[in-house]
Design a protein around this motif. Structure first.
Motif, PDB file in Angstrom:
ATOM      1  N   ILE A  45      62.376 -12.990 -29.132  1.00 44.90           N
ATOM      2  CA  ILE A  45      63.162 -14.165 -29.510  1.00 44.90           C
ATOM      3  C   ILE A  45      63.745 -14.834 -28.274  1.00 44.90           C
ATOM      4  O   ILE A  45      63.739 -16.063 -28.151  1.00 44.90           O
ATOM      5  CB  ILE A  45      64.271 -13.756 -30.496  1.00 44.90           C
ATOM      6  N   GLY A  48      61.820 -17.405 -26.350  1.00 43.93           N
ATOM      7  CA  GLY A  48      61.675 -18.738 -26.912  1.00 43.93           C
ATOM      8  C   GLY A  48      62.427 -19.814 -26.151  1.00 43.93           C
ATOM      9  O   GLY A  48      62.046 -20.991 -26.205  1.00 43.93           O
ATOM     10  N   TYR A  49      63.482 -19.445 -25.419  1.00 42.31           N
ATOM     11  CA  TYR A  49      64.218 -20.456 -24.669  1.00 42.31           C
ATOM     12  C   TYR A  49      63.346 -21.115 -23.603  1.00 42.31           C
ATOM     13  O   TYR A  49      63.614 -22.257 -23.199  1.00 42.31           O
ATOM     14  CB  TYR A  49      65.452 -19.829 -24.018  1.00 42.31           C
ATOM     15  N   ARG A  51      59.837 -21.123 -24.038  1.00 43.68           N
ATOM     16  CA  ARG A  51      58.538 -21.434 -24.627  1.00 43.68           C
ATOM     17  C   ARG A  51      58.607 -22.435 -25.780  1.00 43.68           C
ATOM     18  O   ARG A  51      57.620 -23.107 -26.065  1.00 43.68           O
ATOM     19  CB  ARG A  51      57.875 -20.141 -25.125  1.00 43.68           C
ATOM     20  N   VAL A  52      59.747 -22.517 -26.455  1.00 49.98           N
ATOM     21  CA  VAL A  52      59.882 -23.442 -27.581  1.00 49.98           C
ATOM     22  C   VAL A  52      60.167 -24.837 -27.044  1.00 49.98           C
ATOM     23  O   VAL A  52      61.118 -25.046 -26.271  1.00 49.98           O
ATOM     24  CB  VAL A  52      61.005 -22.978 -28.534  1.00 49.98           C
ATOM     25  N   TRP A 122      68.204 -21.096 -33.178  1.00 49.13           N
ATOM     26  CA  TRP A 122      67.624 -20.081 -32.282  1.00 49.13           C
ATOM     27  C   TRP A 122      68.688 -19.129 -31.757  1.00 49.13           C
ATOM     28  O   TRP A 122      68.432 -17.937 -31.583  1.00 49.13           O
ATOM     29  CB  TRP A 122      66.895 -20.748 -31.121  1.00 49.13           C
ATOM     30  N   GLU A 126      68.660 -15.107 -32.324  1.00 49.62           N
ATOM     31  CA  GLU A 126      68.835 -14.134 -31.244  1.00 49.62           C
ATOM     32  C   GLU A 126      69.894 -13.095 -31.602  1.00 49.62           C
ATOM     33  O   GLU A 126      69.724 -11.895 -31.344  1.00 49.62           O
ATOM     34  CB  GLU A 126      69.217 -14.870 -29.958  1.00 49.62           C
ATOM     35  N   THR A 152      53.658 -17.651 -32.520  1.00 47.86           N
ATOM     36  CA  THR A 152      54.206 -18.918 -33.008  1.00 47.86           C
ATOM     37  C   THR A 152      54.836 -19.748 -31.893  1.00 47.86           C
ATOM     38  O   THR A 152      55.053 -20.944 -32.075  1.00 47.86           O
ATOM     39  CB  THR A 152      55.273 -18.659 -34.090  1.00 47.86           C
ATOM     40  N   GLN A 153      55.121 -19.136 -30.755  1.00 47.41           N
ATOM     41  CA  GLN A 153      55.762 -19.844 -29.647  1.00 47.41           C
ATOM     42  C   GLN A 153      54.767 -20.480 -28.681  1.00 47.41           C
ATOM     43  O   GLN A 153      55.174 -20.999 -27.632  1.00 47.41           O
ATOM     44  CB  GLN A 153      56.684 -18.886 -28.889  1.00 47.41           C
ATOM     45  N   GLN A 158      52.780 -26.370 -31.228  1.00 46.11           N
ATOM     46  CA  GLN A 158      54.024 -27.154 -31.209  1.00 46.11           C
ATOM     47  C   GLN A 158      53.758 -28.585 -30.748  1.00 46.11           C
ATOM     48  O   GLN A 158      54.242 -29.553 -31.360  1.00 46.11           O
ATOM     49  CB  GLN A 158      55.034 -26.496 -30.268  1.00 46.11           C
ATOM     50  N   TRP A 207      58.681 -25.557 -36.952  1.00 42.39           N
ATOM     51  CA  TRP A 207      59.538 -24.370 -36.973  1.00 42.39           C
ATOM     52  C   TRP A 207      60.137 -24.121 -38.342  1.00 42.39           C
ATOM     53  O   TRP A 207      60.459 -22.977 -38.681  1.00 42.39           O
ATOM     54  CB  TRP A 207      60.615 -24.481 -35.901  1.00 42.39           C
TER      55      TRP A 207
END
Length: 376
Positions: A45, A48-49, A51-52, A122, A126, A152-153, A158, A207
């Motif tokens: 998770i 994701g900071y 990769r999202v 997010w 986390e 999913t990331q 996306q 998302w």
């Protein structure tokens, strides 16, 4: 001796039922295994900071100066990121009508809301890694869940969803500007608010669908670690339900703002393409609100109900017609009371009336939107 009395066992384990439960729980998964899986889930998770796409957009643009307080600075940062296309359009003096200004302002509100939901959601995910990891750590499908979350990331899906949303936003703006009575502009600046809203909206929709699939993935996982006495209040279930309450609230607010933007654009002289978008997109938003805001609760409830049936199944007797003496035995009455108590356990920590009220609110807002469009 009562009918349901077990044979005497003088072992130390049977002398303390609570110690027996603790020992059985420890035997299902060692503390080291639980800690390792919680770390793996939190790391997936936390990645994701970087990769999202939405989080990478919302993270920069620091706001300094006289503004104090991290919450205020975060709000101003998100407001700037959400409203800059409309601010640019207004600053260059684009020829916009009052309705176009209202439409651009509402799109800025939607963009700010989307970015705020992405960041806050997010952060909450986390913080929820530990309780959800505790629930998943004994499952043989735990690693598959972490791998799915990492997949999913990826940037490609996306970006594809965001670019699709950008294209839809530009098409809707073109239909609005080129309709009879529209501004008919050929400049690019007036398209910025719709393009930016579409770009962010495509990422948010991606998302939302990912988040709505989390309970479905959990339901496919075997041997989830739930609380035996009250599985509905397992910390992981409670955290997920709270998360979907926040999602439902954000989605409901987004549906109302989108419908308000549709009312601002809709007139009696709109072309068929613009009518299809103005009336079709709020319907899609309402359907998404029901799917991502109601389906997770229903799926989590089924997870808890299945666990209850499996855990409490041994309490059910297979005797169709028990003897009369058995029915009169005090132990039988105690067993019936215990079974009634277990059957009365809730399957969700969320009240059913709250979910029904949410569904009613979404449908009512949609009906009012259509009535306003018909009566124009």
């Amino acid at each position: 001796m009562g009918v349901f009395e077990a044979e005497r066992d003088d072992s130390p384990m049977s002398a303390d039922p609570v110690a027996s439960l603790v020992e059985a729980d420890r035997g299902s998964c060692t503390p080291e295994q639980r800690a390792l899986f919680r770390y793996e889930l939190a790391r997936a998770i936390g990645a994701g900071y970087g990769r999202v796409l939405l989080l990478r957009i919302a993270r920069p643009v620091p706001v300094r100066g006289a503004v104090r307080g991290p919450a205020v600075r975060a709000f101003l940062r998100l407001a700037v990121l959400g409203a800059w296309p409309y601010a640019v359009t207004t600053a260059i003096g684009a020829n916009l009508t009052v309705r176009s200004h209202l439409y651009g302002a509402l799109l800025s509100v939607v963009c700010t809301l989307m970015l705020a939901m992405a960041w806050a959601g997010w952060r909450y995910a986390e913080r929820s890694a530990a309780p959800v990891g505790e629930m998943l750590c004994t499952s043989p499908d735990a690693e598959a869940f972490v791998s799915w979350l990492a997949r999913t990331q990826r940037l490609a899906p996306q970006l594809a969803c965001s670019l699709t949303g950008l294209g839809l936003g530009v098409c809707s703006a073109y239909a609005n500007f080129s309709r009879p009575g529209g501004t008919g502009t050929s400049a690019l600046a007036p398209y910025l608010p719709a393009a930016w809203a579409g770009f962010l909206g495509g990422g948010v929709l991606y998302w939302f669908f990912v988040l709505a699939r989390v309970p479905l993935r959990l339901r496919r996982a075997a041997h989830l670690r739930l609380s035996w006495l009250d599985p509905a209040h397992t910390p992981g279930i409670v955290r997920l339900c709270t998360c979907y309450v926040l999602v439902s609230t954000g989605l409901g607010a987004g549906v109302v703002v989108i419908e308000a933007a549709g009312v601002a654009v809709a007139t009696g002289r709109t072309p068929g393409l613009l009518d299809a978008f103005v009336f079709g997109f709020p319907v899609f938003a309402a359907a998404l609100a029901l799917y991502a805001g109601v389906q997770p609760f229903w799926t989590l409830s089924r997870i808890v109900r299945s666990y209850q049936q499996e855990a409490f199944g041994p309490l059910l007797t297979q005797v169709a017609r028990p003897p009369h003496t058995l029915l009169l035995d005090p132990a039988m009455r105690e067993a019936l009371e215990t079974y009634r108590s277990l059957r009365a356990l809730r399957t969700l920590p969320v009240r059913t009336w709250a979910i029904l009220q949410y569904v009613t609110g979404i449908l009512a807002s949609l009906i009012i939107f259509f009535l306003q469009g018909i009566l124009k």
